[in-house]
Design a protein around this motif. Structure first.
Motif, PDB file in Angstrom:
ATOM      1  N   LYS B 246       1.257  -1.267   0.318  1.00  0.00           N
ATOM      2  CA  LYS B 246       0.072  -0.156  -0.017  1.00  0.00           C
ATOM      3  C   LYS B 246       0.780   1.210   0.301  1.00  0.00           C
ATOM      4  CE  LYS B 246      -3.858   1.925   2.752  1.00  0.00           C
ATOM      5  NZ  LYS B 246      -4.795   2.361   3.847  1.00  0.00           N
ATOM      6  N   ALA B 247       0.765   2.020  -0.903  1.00  0.00           N
ATOM      7  CA  ALA B 247       2.255   3.158  -0.988  1.00  0.00           C
ATOM      8  C   ALA B 247       1.093   4.415  -1.564  1.00  0.00           C
ATOM      9  CB  ALA B 247       2.711   3.024  -2.740  1.00  0.00           C
ATOM     10  N   ALA B 248       1.323   5.218  -0.670  1.00  0.00           N
ATOM     11  CA  ALA B 248       0.672   6.551  -1.018  1.00  0.00           C
ATOM     12  C   ALA B 248       1.254   7.581  -1.096  1.00  0.00           C
ATOM     13  CB  ALA B 248       0.125   7.057   0.464  1.00  0.00           C
ATOM     14  N   VAL B 249       1.454   8.161  -2.451  1.00  0.00           N
ATOM     15  CA  VAL B 249       2.130   8.801  -3.631  1.00  0.00           C
ATOM     16  C   VAL B 249       1.776  10.305  -3.622  1.00  0.00           C
ATOM     17  CG1 VAL B 249       3.330   9.184  -5.776  1.00  0.00           C
ATOM     18  CG2 VAL B 249       2.793   6.829  -4.997  1.00  0.00           C
ATOM     19  N   GLN B 250       2.617  11.024  -3.159  1.00  0.00           N
ATOM     20  CA  GLN B 250       1.873  12.782  -3.070  1.00  0.00           C
ATOM     21  C   GLN B 250       3.240  12.934  -4.158  1.00  0.00           C
ATOM     22  OE1 GLN B 250       1.592  13.240   1.141  1.00  0.00           O
ATOM     23  NE2 GLN B 250       0.178  14.336   0.676  1.00  0.00           N
ATOM     24  N   SER B 251       2.672  13.528  -5.424  1.00  0.00           N
ATOM     25  CA  SER B 251       3.777  13.974  -6.481  1.00  0.00           C
ATOM     26  C   SER B 251       3.599  15.232  -6.521  1.00  0.00           C
ATOM     27  CB  SER B 251       3.614  13.111  -7.674  1.00  0.00           C
ATOM     28  OG  SER B 251       2.395  13.628  -8.713  1.00  0.00           O
ATOM     29  N   ALA B 252       4.272  16.330  -7.200  1.00  0.00           N
ATOM     30  CA  ALA B 252       4.197  17.563  -8.173  1.00  0.00           C
ATOM     31  C   ALA B 252       2.526  17.861  -8.526  1.00  0.00           C
ATOM     32  CB  ALA B 252       5.044  18.519  -8.366  1.00  0.00           C
ATOM     33  N   ALA B 253       2.543  16.097  -9.483  1.00  0.00           N
ATOM     34  CA  ALA B 253       1.375  16.198 -10.947  1.00  0.00           C
ATOM     35  C   ALA B 253       0.175  15.525 -10.209  1.00  0.00           C
ATOM     36  CB  ALA B 253       1.993  15.234 -11.768  1.00  0.00           C
ATOM     37  N   GLY B 254      -0.406  15.606  -8.763  1.00  0.00           N
ATOM     38  CA  GLY B 254      -0.915  15.163  -8.400  1.00  0.00           C
ATOM     39  C   GLY B 254      -1.028  13.627  -7.329  1.00  0.00           C
ATOM     40  N   ASN B 255      -2.057  13.363  -6.630  1.00  0.00           N
ATOM     41  CA  ASN B 255      -1.687  12.144  -5.741  1.00  0.00           C
ATOM     42  C   ASN B 255      -2.423  10.699  -6.221  1.00  0.00           C
ATOM     43  OD1 ASN B 255      -0.931  14.372  -4.024  1.00  0.00           O
ATOM     44  ND2 ASN B 255      -2.930  14.835  -2.715  1.00  0.00           N
ATOM     45  N   LEU B 256      -1.726   9.990  -5.567  1.00  0.00           N
ATOM     46  CA  LEU B 256      -1.970   8.065  -6.305  1.00  0.00           C
ATOM     47  C   LEU B 256      -1.969   7.444  -4.615  1.00  0.00           C
ATOM     48  CD1 LEU B 256      -1.042   7.226  -9.320  1.00  0.00           C
ATOM     49  CD2 LEU B 256      -0.627   6.181  -7.601  1.00  0.00           C
ATOM     50  N   LEU B 257      -2.859   5.967  -5.075  1.00  0.00           N
ATOM     51  CA  LEU B 257      -3.057   5.489  -3.987  1.00  0.00           C
ATOM     52  C   LEU B 257      -3.355   4.171  -4.313  1.00  0.00           C
ATOM     53  CD1 LEU B 257      -3.133   4.949  -0.887  1.00  0.00           C
ATOM     54  CD2 LEU B 257      -5.401   4.292  -0.965  1.00  0.00           C
TER      55      LEU B 257
END
Lengths: 635, 635
Positions: B246-257
Motif C-alpha cells: 500500500k503506497a501513498a504517493v504525493q507528487s507535484a502532478a497529483g496524488n495516487l494510492l
C-alpha cells in the motif's frame, strides 16, 4: 495463492482452467488413459489429486465401494502430512475441523492401589520447531472429501468411478498403453459387466488385500499377530480427566489409548483385549462391543465411563507386514521398466496406534506422483520410476521395525508396585514414556530419510546448510517476503505442482546469488534452459527462490537479477514472490534456524515431493547441471 | 469447531441441521416472513447470514441484480471485519485468498527534482497486538460468496431471490406482520410482475440510492463533492518498486494510492483527477480510462507503468454523507417501535480511500442482526431495536468526520522543496504520515466506542479489566484451553450465534468464580435461569467461559463448578471447552495483556456482536441480574 496471471477471472481462484480438450466424463471408464489408479483410499486420492494437476495427463481412478467414504478408520494426521496438505492447498481446512493433539499424558497403576490408575507423566506431543503444523486427528472421510475437491477443481476435473472391482491386469511392454486392466462393475444396474482399460501405468492403492498386488505376484510378509485389540469411537460421559488428551493408560487390567477426536465430544479408545494363540485370528474370538466397553471401564477404574453412542468399532490383531518390492519388476530383471505399482496398505500394514498407516500411504503416493508425471510429460527418463520402490520400501521397513517395538511395548503389562513376580515384569512406565518422546520425530512423519540415488545427491556440502539434511523433507521456516513484507513460511512455496524448487540462500554479498542467476538464465548447461519447454513460463520446471540476508526494507527489488522477478503469462507480468528476507521480528532468523553458512550461502535443491535432493555451494553450477542430467530429458 | 453433540453425523460439519418445518424454496418470494432484507451487498448478506443461524426465524433476502456479484468495487477488509468473519466461520478462507497489507510506504516529490517522486517513509500497517488478524484486501464478490455459503449451510438454508426491485412499503403497526412490501420482478421471464411480502421487519441494505430509505422519508445529507478521483484495477508492468505495498504517493502532478490486490498480480490505483466546481458532478467531466492511465503515469514518474488489462475502472467524486436516523421512527415519536431499518451505504457514504464503506456496512448489520433475532425469538423487549440507530448513527458520524479530514488531506497538494509560493502550500508529507499512523486504529475498524445505553453499562468497574474497554469490541488474546492444552484465541469463543458471552476471569483464588457459578446455576435472580428457555442447553443464551490464573496442567478440571463443564445435547455429554488458562509460553499472559486485576478478577460481559457490554466484579451478582433485566424477557 497466485492467480489472475493470465488475465482477471472472477470466482473461486481454487478452480483451475480445465485442461484443453478434456473429454466429457462418461458413465463408463475411459478406454485408454495414462494412469489407472485402483482404490480411493488415502494413497489413491493423493495420487489422483497430484496427477489431476497436469492438464496433459489423463488419469482414471476406480473404487470398489459404491461412493465416497462416509466414516473412515484412520484418523491421525502427522505434522509431515499437514505439510503435504499445505502443498495440496487444504491444510487450513484440516486445521479448522481437526482435533489438535497438543500434549500426551501417561497413566500407570497406583503405587498404593494397583487397581487404580494414576497419571505419572505429561509431555508436549510435538517438539517445538519440528514443523509449522501441529499433529491433528480427523476422520479419514473428511481427508477424502478435501482431496476430492482438489481433484474436481484441478485442470483434469477428476472424479472417481465407483463400484468397480479390479479383475486382472496384463502387461505388453511393446504396446503404447502396455497395461490392460479388466474391471467388473458391482452396482445393481451394471452388475457383472466387465470394462477394459488400457493404461500406460497402473497403481494399486487397493488396501491390505490388494488385488493389484496379487496380480503382480507380490505378497505381504511379516509377523503373525498375537494380540487382539479393540477400537471404538464413542460419545461418552466420563470423569477421567484426560479424555481430551491423547492419553496412554497402562493399568493392571490391561492397556488403553485415548485419542480425542474432532468436534469436541467424540473420542476414540484403543482397548487391549487378549493375547492370541499362535496363528489364531481375532475374528474367531467373537469379541463383542459390550466386552470392549466393559474392558475399557475396568482399565479406567476408578474413573467411570458411560458410553452413549458408538458410531464405529472394530476388533483387530496387531501385525506388521510389508512387501519386498512395490512394482512389477522382478529384483533380477535388469533393464525392465516398471508398469504396475502398489502403494499404501497394499505394500505395508501397521499397528493403528502408531498412527502411521494413512500418513505413510499418502507419502507413498506423493513420492510416486511427481515421478509418473515427469516421465509421462517427458521431463524425465523412465528409469526414474525405479526409485519409487527403492525409496519407499526401505523407509517402510524402518517404520515397521519401529512400529513392532512400539506395539510390543504398548501391549506389555506395565510394571507396578506389587511385590509379586508379575509386578516386577513388564514395561517400566518411565521407559515407555521415554521411548515415546524419543520417537516423536518418527510419529510426526519426520523419520523418512532417503538414501543417495539418481535423485538424491551425496551430502558432501551438508555443512553449508546443516538444518536442511539431504534426503529429508525441506524443513520450512518463517521468512518475510521482500516485495510486500508479508510474513510467510518459506516451505509453502513448495506446492504439489510437480516443480523442482531451488532455494538459493545468499552469502555475505550477493555475488554468488547473482552468478547463479546468470548461469541459470544464460549458461549453456543451465538446467532451466535445457529442461524448460519453449513457450512455457521460465519457472515452469525449476522454481528459483532467493533468501537474502538483509532486512526486506533494504532490498532494492528491481536491481535483482531478472530471474528473481520473472516476466510471466500472456501479459508478461512480473512475479514478485520469489525473494524473501529473514523474519527478524520473531526469534532467530532462517539462517540461524537452519544453519546456513552466512559467508558462502547455499543452494538447497528440493524435489517436487518436498524432499531435499541436494545441498550445493552457490557456485557449483557444473555439479547442479550434472545432477539433473542423470535423469532429466532435454525439452 | 464443535460438532457431533447430538450424535455422530458424517460429512461436512459446516452444514447445520436444517430448521424443522423449513418450507421448500419456491421461485416466488414467500408471502410472509419475519425479516425481509432488501439488497445483497455486504450489509444485506451479513444480516442474512446472521439471521439464517436461527432455525425459528424466517428470512427473505432480495436483490435487484440478476445474480451474485462477479466483480465488486470494495476490497479493503479491516482487522475488525476479520474478527467478525471469524465469528461467521470463514476468516481462514479470506486469510488464504486475500492480499495482506503489511506495511504502507509514503512517497513525495524529490528535494532536488520535484518532478520525480521519492520514498520518504514506511510504517507497519497495523500496530502490534491491535488484533489477531491482519488488514487484508479481497474482491468484495468473494466476501459475498463466503456469506452465501454460510447462508446455504445454516439451519435457514437461505438463498437470495434475485431480480427484484423494491417498489414500496407500508406499515400497519396493528398487524401481525406490520410491513407490506411490493417487489417488481425484473428478469425477462417475469418482467413487470409484482410480488407482495408481509414482514415483521424490513431492512433496506440497498445502497446509496436506497429505495427503502426514500420509502421512510429519510435522506443522506453532507458535503458536496469537489474532487474527482479515478480508480482502476490493473494488470500492469511497472518498475515502481512498491507496487505490492500500500503506497501513498504525493507528487507535484497529483496524488495516487496503490493498493495491491489478491493473487499477486492485480493492483488497484486511486488516481486524483481534478478539482470540481461548486455542484459540478464528475460524470459531466467525461473522464476516460486513457486519461486515468496517463495521469497515473505522470504521477509515478520517473517510474514507468504499462497497463496490460483493466478488469474494472470508475470515476467518482469524494463525498461524505449520512442519514440522521436509521429507522422509520421519527425523532419525536415517543413510544413507536421501529419496523423498517436501513443499513450500510443506505445510511452513510464515504471516500473509498479510507477503506471503510464495506467494513462499516457489515458492522451495521452485525449490530442489528442479533437484536432483531433476540426480539423475534422473544428473548428481548422490542425497545432493544431503538439502540440500533442510536449506536450506529453516532459512530458513523464520527467516521464521517475522520473520513472528511483524511480525504481532504489526501487530495491536497504535497508541499515540496521548490521555493515558489505553490511549493510552500499544501500538506507536509511528514504530517500526512503522522496522521495516517495516528488513525491506524480507526482504519482498522477499532474506532467504534458505543455509549452507555440499556445494553452498555457504565464503566464504573473498568479498572478491573483496563484492556477490555466497555463499549468497544472484545479484544481477543491468546490462551490455552484447559481440557486439552490447545493454544486458542479467547475471543474466538464469540461466534455469530446470537449468544451473550460471560468471560469470568478468576481472582487470586477461585472463590469469586465459584460463587458466580453458584449464583448463575442456582440463584433465583440468575439471568441464566430466568432467560434460558426450558429444554434448551444451559449455555443456549449465556455462554459462560472461565479464565483461570494457573497453568493448564495444574487445573483439576472435574473439580470445577458444573456450569463450567456443562452437560449438553441429547446424550448429556460434557462440553469441555469453557475453561482457559494463560498462555505462558508466548509473551505476556492474558491477565497482563488486558490489565485484569489479579487479586479480584473480573467479569466481562460481551454482546452477541462482540462488543463489551459491561465489566463487573465477579461478586456483583445483583448488578449483573439488573443489567439484563432492563431489556431481556423471562422465558
Amino acid at each position: 495463492m497466485q492467480f489472475h496471471l493470465n488475465g482477471f477471472r472472477p470466482g473461486d481462484p481454487h478452480l483451475a482452467d480445465a485442461a484443453p480438450g478434456l473429454p466429457a466424463r462418461t458413465d463408463g471408464v475411459p478406454p485408454e488413459v495414462d494412469v489407472l489408479i485402483v482404490g480411493c483410499g488415502p494413497a489413491g486420492l493423493t495420487l489422483a489429486a497430484q496427477l489431476a494437476a497436469f492438464p496433459d495427463i489423463r488419469t482414471c481412478i476406480v473404487e470398489q465401494k459404491d461412493g465416497p467414504l462416509q466414516l473412515g478408520q484412520a484418523d491421525g494426521i502427522a505434522c509431515r502430512t499437514m505439510e503435504m496438505f499445505a502443498a495440496f492447498g487444504f491444510a487450513e481446512r484440516v486445521l479448522k475441523e481437526a482435533c489438535w493433539i497438543n500434549e500426551v499424558t501417561f497413566w500407570k497403576p497406583g503405587e498404593t492401589d494397583a487397581g487404580e490408575i494414576v497419571r505419572h507423566g505429561r509431555v508436549q506431543d510435538t517438539e517445538d520447531g519440528l514443523s509449522e503444523f501441529p499433529h491433528v486427528v480427523l476422520n479419514q472421510a473428511r481427508v477424502h472429501d478435501f482431496y476430492l475437491d482438489v481433484m474436481r477443481n484441478a485442470p483434469g476435473r477428476l472424479e472417481p468411478h465407483y463400484a468397480r472391482r479390479f479383475v486382472d491386469a496384463t502387461v505388453d511392454d511393446a504396446a503404447d498403453h502396455p497395461v490392460t486392466v479388466r474391471l467388473e462393475r458391482t452396482d445393481a444396474a451394471h452388475a457383472g459387466q466387465v470394462e477394459t482399460v488400457r493404461a500406460r501405468y497402473v497403481v494399486g492403492c487397493d488396501g491390505a488385500r490388494s488385488a493389484v498386488r496379487k496380480s503382480i505376484g507380490r505378497q505381504l510378509v511379516g509377523d503373525s499377530a498375537n494380540h487382539a485389540w479393540g477400537v471404538m469411537d464413542v460419545l461418552a460421559v466420563t470423569d477421567f480427566p484426560d479424555i481430551r488428551y491423547k492419553a496412554a493408560v497402562q493399568s493392571a487390567a490391561g492397556n488403553l489409548l485415548v485419542i480425542p477426536r474432532e468436534g469436541g465430544y467424540l473420542v476414540r479408545l484403543y482397548v487391549e483385549m487378549d493375547k492370541l494363540g499362535e496363528e489364531e485370528r481375532v475374528a474367531n474370538r467373537g469379541i463383542t462391543l459390550e466386552q470392549l466397553v466393559a474392558t475399557a471401564q475396568r482399565i479406567l477404574h476408578p474413573y467411570t465411563l458411560e458410553v452413549r453412542e458408538v458410531p464405529w468399532w472394530s476388533v483387530y490383531e496387531i501385525g506388521q507386514r510389508i512387501c519386498d518390492k512395490y512394482d512389477d519388476v522382478p529384483a533380477a530383471a535388469g533393464g525392465r521398466l516398471p508398469r504396475v505399482f502398489i502403494a499404501g496398505d497394499a505394500c505395508h500394514t501397521h499397528s493403528p496406534k502408531a498412527g502411521q498407516g494413512m500418513n505413510f500411504s499418502m507419502q507413498d503416493a506423493f513420492n510416486l506422483g511427481w515421478k509418473l508425471a515427469a516421465v509421462l510429460r517427458r521431463q524425465a527418463v523412465p528409469e526414474l520410476l525405479h526409485t519409487y520402490s527403492e525409496e519407499r520400501q526401505v523407509v517402510a521397513q524402518e517404520l515397521i521395525d519401529f512400529d513392532r517395538e512400539w506395539a510390543k511395548m504398548f501391549s506389555d503389562r506395565a510394571r507396578y508396585g506389587g511385590d509379586d513376580a508379575e509386578a516386577a515384569q513388564g514395561v517400566d512406565p518411565r521407559a515407555f514414556q521415554q521411548y515415546f518422546e524419543r520417537h516423536g520425530r518418527f510419529t510426526a512423519g519426520m523419520g523418512t530419510h532417503y538414501r543417495p540415488s539418481i535423485i538424491r545427491g551425496e551430502d558432501t556440502h551438508q555443512h553449508l546448510a546443516t538444518g536442511f539434511v539431504v534426503g529429508t523433507r525441506f524443513h520450512s521456516a518463517p521468512v518475510v517476503r521482500a516485495c510486500d513484507a508479508k510474513p510467510v513460511q518459506l516451505g509453502h512455496a513448495g506446492q504439489a505442482d510437480g516443480r523442482w524448487r531451488l532455494y538459493a540462500f545468499a552469502g555475505a554479498d550477493d555475488a554468488g546469488l547473482r552468478a547463479l542467476c546468470e548461469f541459470l538464465a544464460q549458461g549453456p548447461e543451465s538446467p532451466v534452459r535445457r529442461y524448460t519447454p519453449a513457450g512455457q513460463d521460465i519457472d515452469a520446471v525449476f522454481d528459483l527462490r532467493a533468501v537474502l540476508q538483509q532486512r526486506h526494507a533494504d532490498v532494492d527489488l528491481l536491481a535483482l537479477p531478472g530471474l528473481l522477478l520473472p516476466r510471466k503469462g500472456v501479459h508478461g507480468l512480473r512475479d514478485y514472490e520469489k525473494v524473501f528476507c529473514p523474519d527478524l521480528k520473531n526469534g532467530p532468523d532462517i539462517f540461524a534456524l537452519r544453519g546456513i553458512d552466512r559467508a558462502r550461502g547455499a543452494l538447497v535443491v528440493v524435489r517436487p515431493d518436498q524432499y531435499i535432493a541436494h545441498v550445493l555451494p552457490l557456485a557449483a553450477h557444473q555439479a547442479l547441471a550434472e545432477f539433473f542430467s542423470t535423469f532429466m530429458r532435454a525439452s
